[in-house]
Motif scaffolding. Structure first.
Motif, short mmCIF file in Angstrom:
data_model
loop_
_atom_site.label_atom_id
_atom_site.label_comp_id
_atom_site.label_asym_id
_atom_site.label_seq_id
_atom_site.Cartn_x
_atom_site.Cartn_y
_atom_site.Cartn_z
N GLU A 11 0.80 -1.22 0.00
CA GLU A 11 0.00 0.00 0.00
C GLU A 11 0.84 1.27 0.00
OE1 GLU A 11 -2.77 -0.48 3.21
OE2 GLU A 11 -3.87 -2.05 2.13
N TYR A 15 -0.30 3.87 -7.18
CA TYR A 15 -0.93 3.06 -8.21
C TYR A 15 -1.77 3.96 -9.11
CZ TYR A 15 0.48 -0.84 -5.31
OH TYR A 15 1.24 -1.74 -4.60
N GLU A 53 -3.29 -1.98 -10.83
CA GLU A 53 -4.17 -0.83 -10.60
C GLU A 53 -4.22 -0.43 -9.13
OE1 GLU A 53 -5.56 0.92 -13.06
OE2 GLU A 53 -4.62 -0.45 -14.48
N SER A 54 -3.89 -1.38 -8.24
CA SER A 54 -3.99 -1.13 -6.80
C SER A 54 -3.09 -2.10 -6.05
CB SER A 54 -5.44 -1.31 -6.33
OG SER A 54 -5.81 -2.68 -6.47
N ASP A 56 -4.18 -4.14 -3.95
CA ASP A 56 -4.91 -5.40 -3.98
C ASP A 56 -4.54 -6.23 -5.21
OD1 ASP A 56 -6.28 -4.95 -1.60
OD2 ASP A 56 -8.02 -4.07 -2.61
N ASP A 57 -4.40 -5.56 -6.36
CA ASP A 57 -4.00 -6.26 -7.59
C ASP A 57 -2.62 -6.90 -7.42
OD1 ASP A 57 -6.33 -5.58 -8.88
OD2 ASP A 57 -5.40 -4.03 -10.15
#
Length: 82
Positions: A11, A15, A53-54, A56-57
């Motif tokens: 994090e 992104y 993209e994030s 999470d990705d």
């Protein structure tokens, strides 16, 4: 770093980011798994995505690249056992 800390670690990056750029930034970061250590940069470099993209990705890409046995016994949490 423990696998459980990976999401939070990812994090910190901005992104969207190219997968090779994130892989380079994460080179030398060791992820501790049940089977031993793996290099986060190497795991990200093998991702099928061209960019994330994030966080999470990126996390999902790392999870998808790990063998099942790398994260411990199926159906058991890290806190179980004697």
């Amino acid at each position: 770093m423990e696998l459980a800390e990976l999401q939070e670690y990812l994090e910190q990056f901005d992104y969207p980011v190219a997968s090779d750029e994130l892989a380079t930034a994460c080179e030398g970061v060791a992820i501790q798994l049940a089977e031993g250590e793996r290099d986060l940069g190497g795991l990200l470099a093998h991702a099928s995505a061209d960019r994330f993209e994030s966080a999470d990705d990126a996390y999902t890409a790392v999870q998808n690249d790990l063998p099942r046995e790398a994260v411990g016994e199926p159906y058991q949490s890290e806190g179980e056992g004697d």
